[in-house]
Write a protein that holds these residues in place. Structure first.
Motif, mmCIF file in Angstrom:
data_model
loop_
_atom_site.group_PDB
_atom_site.id
_atom_site.type_symbol
_atom_site.label_atom_id
_atom_site.label_comp_id
_atom_site.label_asym_id
_atom_site.label_seq_id
_atom_site.Cartn_x
_atom_site.Cartn_y
_atom_site.Cartn_z
ATOM 1 N N PHE A 15 86.224 13.635 -34.537
ATOM 2 C CA PHE A 15 87.430 14.013 -33.809
ATOM 3 C C PHE A 15 87.120 15.006 -32.692
ATOM 4 N N GLU B 240 92.719 5.465 -30.378
ATOM 5 C CA GLU B 240 91.290 5.196 -30.145
ATOM 6 C C GLU B 240 90.431 6.069 -31.059
ATOM 7 N N THR B 241 90.865 7.298 -31.301
ATOM 8 C CA THR B 241 90.086 8.192 -32.155
ATOM 9 C C THR B 241 90.101 7.711 -33.595
ATOM 10 N N LEU C 30 95.099 7.965 -27.029
ATOM 11 C CA LEU C 30 93.859 8.656 -27.379
ATOM 12 C C LEU C 30 93.736 8.802 -28.886
ATOM 13 N N TRP C 31 94.820 9.160 -29.548
ATOM 14 C CA TRP C 31 94.786 9.275 -31.010
ATOM 15 C C TRP C 31 94.490 7.924 -31.659
ATOM 16 N N PRO D 40 83.191 9.233 -25.505
ATOM 17 C CA PRO D 40 83.895 8.465 -26.555
ATOM 18 C C PRO D 40 84.983 7.554 -26.001
ATOM 19 N N VAL E 7 88.656 8.335 -24.092
ATOM 20 C CA VAL E 7 88.648 9.596 -23.348
ATOM 21 C C VAL E 7 88.897 9.376 -21.859
ATOM 22 N N LEU F 230 96.169 9.655 -37.542
ATOM 23 C CA LEU F 230 94.931 10.391 -37.281
ATOM 24 C C LEU F 230 94.762 11.550 -38.254
ATOM 25 N N SER G 57 85.640 13.782 -29.363
ATOM 26 C CA SER G 57 86.602 13.229 -28.407
ATOM 27 C C SER G 57 87.570 14.283 -27.907
ATOM 28 N N HIS G 58 88.096 15.071 -28.829
ATOM 29 C CA HIS G 58 89.174 16.002 -28.485
ATOM 30 C C HIS G 58 88.735 17.072 -27.495
ATOM 31 N N LEU H 290 87.541 5.145 -33.840
ATOM 32 C CA LEU H 290 86.207 5.748 -33.881
ATOM 33 C C LEU H 290 85.896 6.275 -35.285
#
Length: 275
Positions: free
Chosen positions: A41, A253-254, A250-251, A143, A146, A28, A44-45, A257
């Motif tokens: 980023f 999936e990001t 999550l990372w 997103p 999440v 990421l 989502s974050h 994205l």
């Protein structure tokens, strides 16, 4: 299995180290190479910033009295540690000398750099209107990745098990956040300082506070809660591992994205050239 030769606290660190190392090496950070990717980023974050506050509130409920009539809790030192962290997280000094929660500061950073705050604001609006967490997370603009991350965090927060909440907070958040955020700060030097100064302030504030104070305090709190009870330490270790695994997902999936957004922008650019 814990042994007399290896204290439970050290065993927890050893057994979760592979997850932490994967998190620090995650692709990421290399993907955050321009302003577009940073905005994606942040979209989502910001949900992780919000559920951090929920996890801390759960810890506050466990370790301090927030009810009326007030009654003193059993461990004054634990109470002090939690209240010190709450003070920083809910009302830290913001640029300009005002006071904001770190979540509000993050939203300000998103506005300053042009990141999309619509998903998180819509999510909060749904919660305020009485929608369940699941309903709010089911919004079309939330997103990818999440919902499962936030659901994992809230499941721990609502578990009613102080040692699990403290372990998630200490080893799934405060201990790893400085390392993650240093990787991101390194990327900001090449971008417009006016747009990214608030975000950099947020990141550096966390790096300093968490590394020097919050992480040691939070780990001490886990030790106070677990003591010499092997079963409590085993549950704390399991919780730390689960929340670290959730962060890794999550990372992942990001990153997906980021790739999708780049493809979309490349396609849009190609279409513009054809006009």
């Amino acid at each position: 299995m814990h042994t007399e030769a290896t204290p439970p606290r050290s065993q927890l660190v050893v057994n979760t180290r592979p997850y932490v190392e994967r998190l620090m090496r995650h692709p990421l950070y290399d993907g955050l190479r321009d302003e577009l990717s940073l905005r994606v980023f942040m979209r989502s974050h910001v949900f992780a910033v919000w559920d951090f506050q929920s996890l801390l509130t759960a810890l506050q409920r466990c370790m301090t009295c927030v009810e009326v009539p007030w009654l003193p809790t059993a461990d004054p030192t634990a109470r002090r540690l939690v209240n010190e962290i709450v003070l920083d997280e809910e009302s830290d000094t913001a640029p300009g000398g005002t006071f904001l929660s770190h979540f509000e500061l993050y939203l300000q950073a998103m506005q300053d750099c042009g990141a999309d705050t619509t998903p998180i604001r819509g999510f909060l609006s749904d919660l305020r209107q009485g929608h369940s967490l699941g309903e709010a997370l089911a919004r079309d603009d939330v997103p990818r990745g999440v919902a499962s991350f936030v659901s994992r965090t809230l499941a721990v927060a609502e578990s009613g098990a102080p040692h699990r909440v403290a372990a998630a907070f200490a080893y799934g958040r405060e201990e790893v956040i400085p390392g993650m955020f240093r990787r991101i700060v390194d990327r900001l030097a090449d971008f417009a300082p006016g747009r990214w100064s608030t975000f950099q302030y947020y990141l550096e504030r966390h790096i300093g506070k968490d590394a020097e104070q919050h992480a040691p305090w939070a780990k001490d709190l886990v030790a106070r809660l677990c003591g010499t009870n092997a079963a409590l330490w085993a549950a704390a270790e399991e919780t730390a591992r689960l929340v670290l695994e959730a962060r890794l997902r999550l990372w992942d999936e990001t990153v997906d994205l980021l790739h999708a957004e780049r493809r979309r922008h490349a396609g849009q650019h190609l279409s513009d050239l054809r006009l």
